[in-house]
Scaffold this motif. Sequence first.
Motif, PDB file in Angstrom:
ATOM      1  N   THR A   1       0.421  -1.113   0.317  1.00 44.25           N
ATOM      2  CA  THR A   1       0.076   0.312   0.161  1.00 44.25           C
ATOM      3  C   THR A   1       1.003   1.812   0.255  1.00 44.25           C
ATOM      4  OG1 THR A   1       0.164   0.388   2.040  1.00 44.25           O
ATOM      5  CG2 THR A   1      -2.059  -1.201   1.713  1.00 44.25           C
ATOM      6  N   ILE A   2       2.198   1.058   0.755  1.00 42.60           N
ATOM      7  CA  ILE A   2       2.745   2.368   0.565  1.00 42.60           C
ATOM      8  C   ILE A   2       3.477   2.227  -1.359  1.00 42.60           C
ATOM      9  CG2 ILE A   2       5.147   3.162   1.805  1.00 42.60           C
ATOM     10  CD1 ILE A   2       3.343   3.339   3.911  1.00 42.60           C
TER      11      ILE A   2
ATOM     12  N   VAL B   1       0.480   3.993  -2.759  1.00 39.87           N
ATOM     13  CA  VAL B   1       0.152   5.826  -2.396  1.00 39.87           C
ATOM     14  C   VAL B   1       1.723   6.490  -2.762  1.00 39.87           C
ATOM     15  CG1 VAL B   1      -1.399   5.627  -0.306  1.00 39.87           C
ATOM     16  CG2 VAL B   1       1.016   5.670  -0.066  1.00 39.87           C
TER      17      VAL B   1
ATOM     18  N   PHE C   1       1.170   6.762  -6.851  1.00 41.09           N
ATOM     19  CA  PHE C   1       0.141   8.126  -7.155  1.00 41.09           C
ATOM     20  C   PHE C   1       0.689   9.267  -6.908  1.00 41.09           C
ATOM     21  CE2 PHE C   1      -3.909   5.629  -8.796  1.00 41.09           C
ATOM     22  CZ  PHE C   1      -3.733   4.688  -8.785  1.00 41.09           C
ATOM     23  N   GLY C   2       1.201   9.342  -5.876  1.00 44.91           N
ATOM     24  CA  GLY C   2       1.445  10.861  -5.454  1.00 44.91           C
ATOM     25  C   GLY C   2       2.122  11.342  -5.804  1.00 44.91           C
TER      26      GLY C   2
ATOM     27  N   ARG D   1       3.110  10.591  -8.651  1.00 48.49           N
ATOM     28  CA  ARG D   1       3.557  10.564 -10.137  1.00 48.49           C
ATOM     29  C   ARG D   1       1.880  12.185 -10.144  1.00 48.49           C
ATOM     30  NH1 ARG D   1       0.905   5.342 -12.834  1.00 48.49           N
ATOM     31  NH2 ARG D   1      -1.478   6.540 -12.314  1.00 48.49           N
ATOM     32  N   LEU D   2       0.922  12.244  -9.681  1.00 47.68           N
ATOM     33  CA  LEU D   2       0.179  13.024  -9.402  1.00 47.68           C
ATOM     34  C   LEU D   2       0.678  14.048  -9.280  1.00 47.68           C
ATOM     35  CD1 LEU D   2      -2.733  11.579  -7.705  1.00 47.68           C
ATOM     36  CD2 LEU D   2      -2.885  12.401 -10.253  1.00 47.68           C
TER      37      LEU D   2
ATOM     38  N   ILE E   1      12.829  11.190   5.424  1.00 48.92           N
ATOM     39  CA  ILE E   1      11.340  11.398   6.199  1.00 48.92           C
ATOM     40  C   ILE E   1      10.644  10.268   6.893  1.00 48.92           C
ATOM     41  CG2 ILE E   1       9.051  11.859   4.845  1.00 48.92           C
ATOM     42  CD1 ILE E   1      10.799  11.846   2.226  1.00 48.92           C
TER      43      ILE E   1
ATOM     44  N   PRO F   1       4.356   9.106   9.079  1.00 52.19           N
ATOM     45  CA  PRO F   1       3.231   8.908   8.735  1.00 52.19           C
ATOM     46  C   PRO F   1       3.523  10.661   7.824  1.00 52.19           C
ATOM     47  CG  PRO F   1       2.044  10.031  10.120  1.00 52.19           C
ATOM     48  CD  PRO F   1       2.778   9.385  10.578  1.00 52.19           C
ATOM     49  N   PHE F   2       3.590   9.768   6.464  1.00 52.89           N
ATOM     50  CA  PHE F   2       4.087  11.458   5.133  1.00 52.89           C
ATOM     51  C   PHE F   2       2.452  11.394   4.786  1.00 52.89           C
ATOM     52  CE2 PHE F   2       6.479   8.429   3.895  1.00 52.89           C
ATOM     53  CZ  PHE F   2       5.876   7.655   2.735  1.00 52.89           C
ATOM     54  N   ASN F   3       2.975  12.807   3.867  1.00 55.64           N
ATOM     55  CA  ASN F   3       1.695  13.127   2.414  1.00 55.64           C
ATOM     56  C   ASN F   3       2.548  13.155   1.427  1.00 55.64           C
ATOM     57  OD1 ASN F   3      -0.332  14.033   0.238  1.00 55.64           O
ATOM     58  ND2 ASN F   3      -0.682  15.468   1.801  1.00 55.64           N
ATOM     59  N   SER F   4       2.360  11.637   0.635  1.00 53.14           N
ATOM     60  CA  SER F   4       2.967  11.436  -0.755  1.00 53.14           C
ATOM     61  C   SER F   4       3.037  12.345  -1.410  1.00 53.14           C
ATOM     62  CB  SER F   4       2.561   9.759  -1.094  1.00 53.14           C
ATOM     63  OG  SER F   4       1.002   9.640  -2.056  1.00 53.14           O
ATOM     64  N   LEU F   5       1.334  13.092  -1.950  1.00 57.34           N
ATOM     65  CA  LEU F   5       1.471  14.749  -2.897  1.00 57.34           C
ATOM     66  C   LEU F   5       3.124  15.150  -1.799  1.00 57.34           C
ATOM     67  CD1 LEU F   5      -1.757  15.219  -2.857  1.00 57.34           C
ATOM     68  CD2 LEU F   5      -0.968  14.481  -4.688  1.00 57.34           C
TER      69      LEU F   5
ATOM     70  N   GLN G   1       9.152  17.240  -0.872  1.00 65.05           N
ATOM     71  CA  GLN G   1      10.617  17.352   0.125  1.00 65.05           C
ATOM     72  C   GLN G   1      11.539  16.863  -0.576  1.00 65.05           C
ATOM     73  OE1 GLN G   1       7.125  15.308   2.309  1.00 65.05           O
ATOM     74  NE2 GLN G   1       9.183  15.110   3.875  1.00 65.05           N
TER      75      GLN G   1
ATOM     76  N   LYS H   1      13.943  19.091  -1.721  1.00 68.16           N
ATOM     77  CA  LYS H   1      14.480  20.088  -0.766  1.00 68.16           C
ATOM     78  C   LYS H   1      15.826  19.172  -0.055  1.00 68.16           C
ATOM     79  CE  LYS H   1      12.677  23.778   1.577  1.00 68.16           C
ATOM     80  NZ  LYS H   1      12.254  24.224   2.236  1.00 68.16           N
TER      81      LYS H   1
ATOM     82  N   ARG I   1       1.730   4.247  12.559  1.00 70.77           N
ATOM     83  CA  ARG I   1       2.203   4.906  11.682  1.00 70.77           C
ATOM     84  C   ARG I   1       2.596   4.137   9.742  1.00 70.77           C
ATOM     85  NH1 ARG I   1       5.488   9.721  12.848  1.00 70.77           N
ATOM     86  NH2 ARG I   1       4.710   9.540  15.470  1.00 70.77           N
TER      87      ARG I   1
ATOM     88  N   THR J   1       0.452   6.209   7.061  1.00 71.35           N
ATOM     89  CA  THR J   1       0.419   6.735   5.826  1.00 71.35           C
ATOM     90  C   THR J   1      -0.240   6.618   4.622  1.00 71.35           C
ATOM     91  OG1 THR J   1       3.349   6.653   6.849  1.00 71.35           O
ATOM     92  CG2 THR J   1       2.839   7.263   4.954  1.00 71.35           C
ATOM     93  N   SER J   2      -0.169   5.224   4.322  1.00 74.68           N
ATOM     94  CA  SER J   2      -0.845   5.039   2.984  1.00 74.68           C
ATOM     95  C   SER J   2      -2.807   5.355   3.009  1.00 74.68           C
ATOM     96  CB  SER J   2      -1.485   3.370   3.431  1.00 74.68           C
ATOM     97  OG  SER J   2      -0.443   2.754   3.778  1.00 74.68           O
TER      98      SER J   2
ATOM     99  N   HIS K   1      -2.734   8.227   4.829  1.00 74.06           N
ATOM    100  CA  HIS K   1      -3.027   9.624   4.458  1.00 74.06           C
ATOM    101  C   HIS K   1      -3.107  10.277   2.950  1.00 74.06           C
ATOM    102  CE1 HIS K   1      -2.125  13.704   5.901  1.00 74.06           C
ATOM    103  NE2 HIS K   1      -1.024  13.547   5.878  1.00 74.06           N
ATOM    104  N   SER K   2      -1.869   9.048   2.749  1.00 74.85           N
ATOM    105  CA  SER K   2      -1.440   9.537   1.346  1.00 74.85           C
ATOM    106  C   SER K   2      -2.679   9.826   0.388  1.00 74.85           C
ATOM    107  CB  SER K   2      -0.734   8.942   0.822  1.00 74.85           C
ATOM    108  OG  SER K   2       0.843   9.333   1.998  1.00 74.85           O
TER     109      SER K   2
ATOM    110  N   ILE L   1      -4.823  12.008  -1.990  1.00 74.59           N
ATOM    111  CA  ILE L   1      -4.671  11.835  -3.407  1.00 74.59           C
ATOM    112  C   ILE L   1      -6.112  12.039  -3.872  1.00 74.59           C
ATOM    113  CG2 ILE L   1      -4.071   9.978  -5.467  1.00 74.59           C
ATOM    114  CD1 ILE L   1      -1.805   9.055  -3.894  1.00 74.59           C
TER     115      ILE L   1
ATOM    116  N   ARG M   1      -8.279  14.269  -8.974  1.00 73.97           N
ATOM    117  CA  ARG M   1      -7.566  13.456 -10.129  1.00 73.97           C
ATOM    118  C   ARG M   1      -7.804  12.406 -10.165  1.00 73.97           C
ATOM    119  NH1 ARG M   1      -1.612  17.086  -9.976  1.00 73.97           N
ATOM    120  NH2 ARG M   1      -1.723  15.297 -11.958  1.00 73.97           N
TER     121      ARG M   1
END
Lengths: 124, 618
Positions: free
Chosen positions: A13-14, A17, A20-21, A23-24, A104, A107-111, A116, A119, B375, B379-380, B382-383, B387, B392
Amino acid sequence: MAKRILIIDDEETIQTVVRFGIRLAAGWEVITASSGSTGIATAQAERPDVILLDVMMPEMDGISTFKILQSHPETEQIPVILLTAKAQAAEQRQFDELGVSGVITKPFNSLNLPEQITKLLYWQ
Amino acid sequence: MVETTSDQRDKTEIDRITAELKRQRQQVALVAEVTLKIRQSLQLQEILRVIVTEVQRILQADRVLIYQVLPDGTGKPISEAVLPDYPAILGMQFPEEVFPTDYQQRYAQGRVRSIADVRDPAAGLADCLIELVEQFAIKAKLIVPILQNLSAQQPTDPAQNQLWGLLIAHQCSQPRLWVEFELELMQQLADQISVALAQSQLLEHLEERVAARTAELQSANQRLQQEISDRMQTEAALRHSEEQLRLITNALPVLIAYINEQQQYSFNNQAYADWLGIAPEQIHGCHLRQIWGEACYRVMQPQVEAVLSGKMVIYENEITTQDGSRRSVNVTYIPHVNPQQQVQGFFALISDISNRKAIERIKDEFISVVSHELRTPLTSLHSALKILTTGRLGILSLDGQQMLEIADENTDRLVRLVNNVLDLQRIESGEVQMEKRACSAAALMMQAVESMQPMANQHGVQLSLAAQSVDHLLWVDSDYIVQALTNLLSNAIKFSAAGSTVWLLAEAEATELLFQVRDQGQGIPDHKLESIFERFQQVDSSDSRRKGGTGLGLAICRKIIERHQGKIWAESVLGQGSTFFFTVPMFRLPAQLPAQIFANLPAKSSANPLKTARQRNG
């Protein structure tokens, strides 16, 4: 300026996401691997611009994988960013000493990943 | 004839002289005997008895008596030797008339009366007296006074003489012409009686003195005995209470000690022997360093100095017991201050908190593992939601979009909660170190305001950063202070109405900088001003749902400030707004440090890119 990103994570799943993140958000290409050993092979074959490497994986963990990547001339130049659920000071120091390009935390936001990564690696 | 007459005369003369000599010898012997008796005996009655008996024998008198004159003028014979043919008068009380006052006075002056025949008018005896003497068959009598000298200082002063009584010899068979030597003998014996009287008086006085002194001594002795017994009782009570105290302190599974100003043990309980294997008497007088070792003492030293300056201290330390195991201990030092406000030493109470520490460690580990394990799925989630909300991947119906928004917002909140729980646990457990450096207060404030500006804009709240005339250097972990400031600003914005202002101010005090975050919100009731710093304690329990808070922000702020040895508190006026204050230490340039360290100060943010990255996540 399209980049190729390799994500090595045992959680599918990671991988999804992240793919997808990125790419988008940036339109970059994302290739995936589910273990350290396949990740090393993929890295050697595909020569990505950056490797996103999960620290906690069964069999071969992120640190061992990173050390092997560093020991191969084909992959030693590829910057590695660790993905970790642990961000304790002691571990951060340990990661710094290893010579990774960044960390990193989950939890992160893949978007947000392209921003990140840009940077951390001073891509302009 | 003449010869014969002469011879006879001579013989008579010789006989007379011989008789005289014999009589004189007798007199001397009697006086000597009486004197001896007086010396041998201190019993007046015995002396008087001897005198009357001897006088009666030597004078061949029919009755000899000693008549005591009493103060009221009456009198009675108190000793008597009388031949069996005549009546005894011993003990008879005689009225005053028998012995008038003028007679007494004359006797007191030493008069002696010698009456050969009581019936002879020349004797001058009153008729009533003649009747009296005839009643006792008295024909002749010889009377000498017994005088008593009252003056202790001048025993020889005759003016002080008082008539004590009379020594009287009676002849009952016939009248008798008393001769000179008989008079002399009586007088000498009367004198001896005076001596005996004086002695007896002296003795009596002496006995009185002895009795008084004995009584005094007895009472003093009694007092002493009482005192000794009191003291023994007090000592016993003290011993008992000390034993009790020792019993109690020895029974407690904590180390209890009294340590003097020189940091030496004056008292310690049995637990020291149990824990350290050193008997209490061996510890007595030892310095703290000797007992605990150099490494442990280094931790103790600043605390010991603090308590000896009069402050109570509580801290935690690690010790090694006699079996080599490491124990976590909680240490309390209480200063012993005398009435002159001087610290004389301190009481130390040390309890084993290893079990509590172990439980805390398990709790920390649990929180840590759970929050880490959350976590990856977060992460999954949240992301994926982020998305989806970009639209989109396809446009949802309006209801679908609303559901998606709910899922997205609550995932954000869950992310914050997981982050906060872990942050709090790490700071509380001491897992993270505050990496203190000198940094600019203005830069930290700027950084906090910049990062909160988007949220302020979203709420229509104006963020006002009061410019400082002088920037101050702080000795802090800049990341954590920025986190504290952003938490406070975020709260202030959340609870402010659109169009109102949130201020961030700083004010320098002696060694600290005082930060203030002020809002114009609804305010906080007085009774909540303390509890809001506890975890999950919001002013209104519905706040967390409405405002999207985690209920941990202020708890984290407090932990961060405490780790900087600062204070945090809130003041509020209901309906007008609240102000949150906290203090952090200012950087004090040590004399030996070169000034160039300022050159490398981060103008903004931390030099550590990893931390920066972490902060931007979520």
